[in-house]
Design a protein around this motif. Sequence first.
Motif, PDB file in Angstrom:
ATOM      1  N   PHE A 148      -5.266   5.556   1.462  1.00 25.57           N
ATOM      2  CA  PHE A 148      -4.937   6.192   2.942  1.00 25.57           C
ATOM      3  C   PHE A 148      -5.900   5.500   3.912  1.00 25.57           C
ATOM      4  O   PHE A 148      -5.189   5.179   5.063  1.00 25.57           O
ATOM      5  CB  PHE A 148      -4.938   7.471   3.203  1.00 25.57           C
ATOM      6  CG  PHE A 148      -3.815   8.385   2.369  1.00 25.57           C
ATOM      7  CD1 PHE A 148      -2.718   7.810   2.332  1.00 25.57           C
ATOM      8  CD2 PHE A 148      -3.897   9.572   1.706  1.00 25.57           C
ATOM      9  CE1 PHE A 148      -1.519   8.678   1.832  1.00 25.57           C
ATOM     10  CE2 PHE A 148      -2.950  10.265   1.028  1.00 25.57           C
ATOM     11  CZ  PHE A 148      -1.562   9.719   1.293  1.00 25.57           C
ATOM     12  N   ASP A 149      -7.004   5.136   3.575  1.00 28.73           N
ATOM     13  CA  ASP A 149      -7.617   4.105   4.645  1.00 28.73           C
ATOM     14  C   ASP A 149      -7.104   2.876   4.826  1.00 28.73           C
ATOM     15  O   ASP A 149      -7.149   2.521   5.941  1.00 28.73           O
ATOM     16  CB  ASP A 149      -9.220   4.230   4.221  1.00 28.73           C
ATOM     17  CG  ASP A 149     -10.118   5.052   4.890  1.00 28.73           C
ATOM     18  OD1 ASP A 149     -10.008   5.486   5.839  1.00 28.73           O
ATOM     19  OD2 ASP A 149     -11.120   5.522   4.328  1.00 28.73           O
ATOM     20  N   GLN A 150      -6.778   2.298   3.811  1.00 30.19           N
ATOM     21  CA  GLN A 150      -6.106   1.038   3.981  1.00 30.19           C
ATOM     22  C   GLN A 150      -4.773   1.040   4.835  1.00 30.19           C
ATOM     23  O   GLN A 150      -4.689   0.190   5.602  1.00 30.19           O
ATOM     24  CB  GLN A 150      -5.728   0.411   2.473  1.00 30.19           C
ATOM     25  CG  GLN A 150      -7.077  -0.184   1.571  1.00 30.19           C
ATOM     26  CD  GLN A 150      -7.791  -1.220   2.682  1.00 30.19           C
ATOM     27  OE1 GLN A 150      -7.391  -1.912   2.913  1.00 30.19           O
ATOM     28  NE2 GLN A 150      -9.222  -0.754   2.496  1.00 30.19           N
ATOM     29  N   LEU A 151      -4.499   1.941   4.828  1.00 29.16           N
ATOM     30  CA  LEU A 151      -3.122   2.346   5.392  1.00 29.16           C
ATOM     31  C   LEU A 151      -3.349   2.662   6.817  1.00 29.16           C
ATOM     32  O   LEU A 151      -2.369   2.972   7.652  1.00 29.16           O
ATOM     33  CB  LEU A 151      -1.915   3.479   4.900  1.00 29.16           C
ATOM     34  CG  LEU A 151      -1.443   2.805   3.405  1.00 29.16           C
ATOM     35  CD1 LEU A 151      -0.730   4.491   2.936  1.00 29.16           C
ATOM     36  CD2 LEU A 151      -0.501   1.881   3.669  1.00 29.16           C
TER      37      LEU A 151
ATOM     38  N   PRO B 138       0.710  -1.096  -0.064  1.00 29.66           N
ATOM     39  CA  PRO B 138       0.084   0.011   0.081  1.00 29.66           C
ATOM     40  C   PRO B 138       0.705   1.342   0.182  1.00 29.66           C
ATOM     41  O   PRO B 138       0.238   2.119  -0.696  1.00 29.66           O
ATOM     42  CB  PRO B 138      -0.651  -0.100   1.124  1.00 29.66           C
ATOM     43  CG  PRO B 138      -1.000  -1.742   1.691  1.00 29.66           C
ATOM     44  CD  PRO B 138       0.528  -2.301   1.161  1.00 29.66           C
ATOM     45  N   GLU B 139       1.914   1.372   0.585  1.00 26.68           N
ATOM     46  CA  GLU B 139       3.115   2.420   0.800  1.00 26.68           C
ATOM     47  C   GLU B 139       3.378   2.918  -0.646  1.00 26.68           C
ATOM     48  O   GLU B 139       3.255   4.105  -1.349  1.00 26.68           O
ATOM     49  CB  GLU B 139       4.094   2.137   1.656  1.00 26.68           C
ATOM     50  CG  GLU B 139       3.766   2.327   3.158  1.00 26.68           C
ATOM     51  CD  GLU B 139       3.244   3.601   3.717  1.00 26.68           C
ATOM     52  OE1 GLU B 139       3.334   4.838   2.760  1.00 26.68           O
ATOM     53  OE2 GLU B 139       2.794   3.740   4.651  1.00 26.68           O
ATOM     54  N   ALA B 140       3.705   1.810  -1.448  1.00 25.39           N
ATOM     55  CA  ALA B 140       4.124   2.032  -2.967  1.00 25.39           C
ATOM     56  C   ALA B 140       2.990   2.524  -3.707  1.00 25.39           C
ATOM     57  O   ALA B 140       3.021   3.465  -4.555  1.00 25.39           O
ATOM     58  CB  ALA B 140       4.463   0.756  -3.564  1.00 25.39           C
ATOM     59  N   ALA B 141       1.741   2.240  -3.361  1.00 24.51           N
ATOM     60  CA  ALA B 141       0.578   2.790  -4.163  1.00 24.51           C
ATOM     61  C   ALA B 141       0.202   4.293  -3.678  1.00 24.51           C
ATOM     62  O   ALA B 141      -0.015   5.001  -4.716  1.00 24.51           O
ATOM     63  CB  ALA B 141      -0.633   1.699  -3.778  1.00 24.51           C
ATOM     64  N   ALA B 142       0.365   4.350  -2.470  1.00 26.69           N
ATOM     65  CA  ALA B 142       0.376   5.799  -2.179  1.00 26.69           C
ATOM     66  C   ALA B 142       1.191   6.668  -2.847  1.00 26.69           C
ATOM     67  O   ALA B 142       0.918   7.727  -3.295  1.00 26.69           O
ATOM     68  CB  ALA B 142       0.346   5.851  -0.598  1.00 26.69           C
ATOM     69  N   THR B 143       2.494   6.296  -2.857  1.00 27.26           N
ATOM     70  CA  THR B 143       3.556   7.168  -3.642  1.00 27.26           C
ATOM     71  C   THR B 143       2.922   7.090  -5.008  1.00 27.26           C
ATOM     72  O   THR B 143       3.268   8.081  -5.673  1.00 27.26           O
ATOM     73  CB  THR B 143       4.990   6.459  -3.431  1.00 27.26           C
ATOM     74  OG1 THR B 143       5.230   6.182  -1.982  1.00 27.26           O
ATOM     75  CG2 THR B 143       6.074   7.133  -4.167  1.00 27.26           C
ATOM     76  N   ALA B 144       2.764   6.355  -5.769  1.00 28.65           N
ATOM     77  CA  ALA B 144       2.478   6.082  -7.085  1.00 28.65           C
ATOM     78  C   ALA B 144       1.266   7.014  -7.371  1.00 28.65           C
ATOM     79  O   ALA B 144       1.092   7.977  -8.343  1.00 28.65           O
ATOM     80  CB  ALA B 144       2.033   4.787  -7.673  1.00 28.65           C
TER      81      ALA B 144
END
Length: 70
Positions: free
Chosen positions: A29-32, A1-7
């Motif tokens: 962000f909810d998932q994180l 998920p962090e990589a998805a947030a960055t992308a």
Amino acid sequence: PEAAATALARIEAAAANDWRIQSLIGVVFDQLGRHGDARAYYARALELSPGNRKELANNRLFPALANRRE
């Protein structure tokens, strides 16, 4: 998920006025567990697409779920 947030942050820079991108970042962000950030993105998505049923639901549903998880 962090990589998805960055992308998604990179995509957001190119499509800052696209409600779908704002909504997607909110979901990530909810998932994180970053619920405050998620709410801000859902609110922005709703601002960009007033009356959008999906965003109305996100603005109501995800905060309620976050409260149950905390």
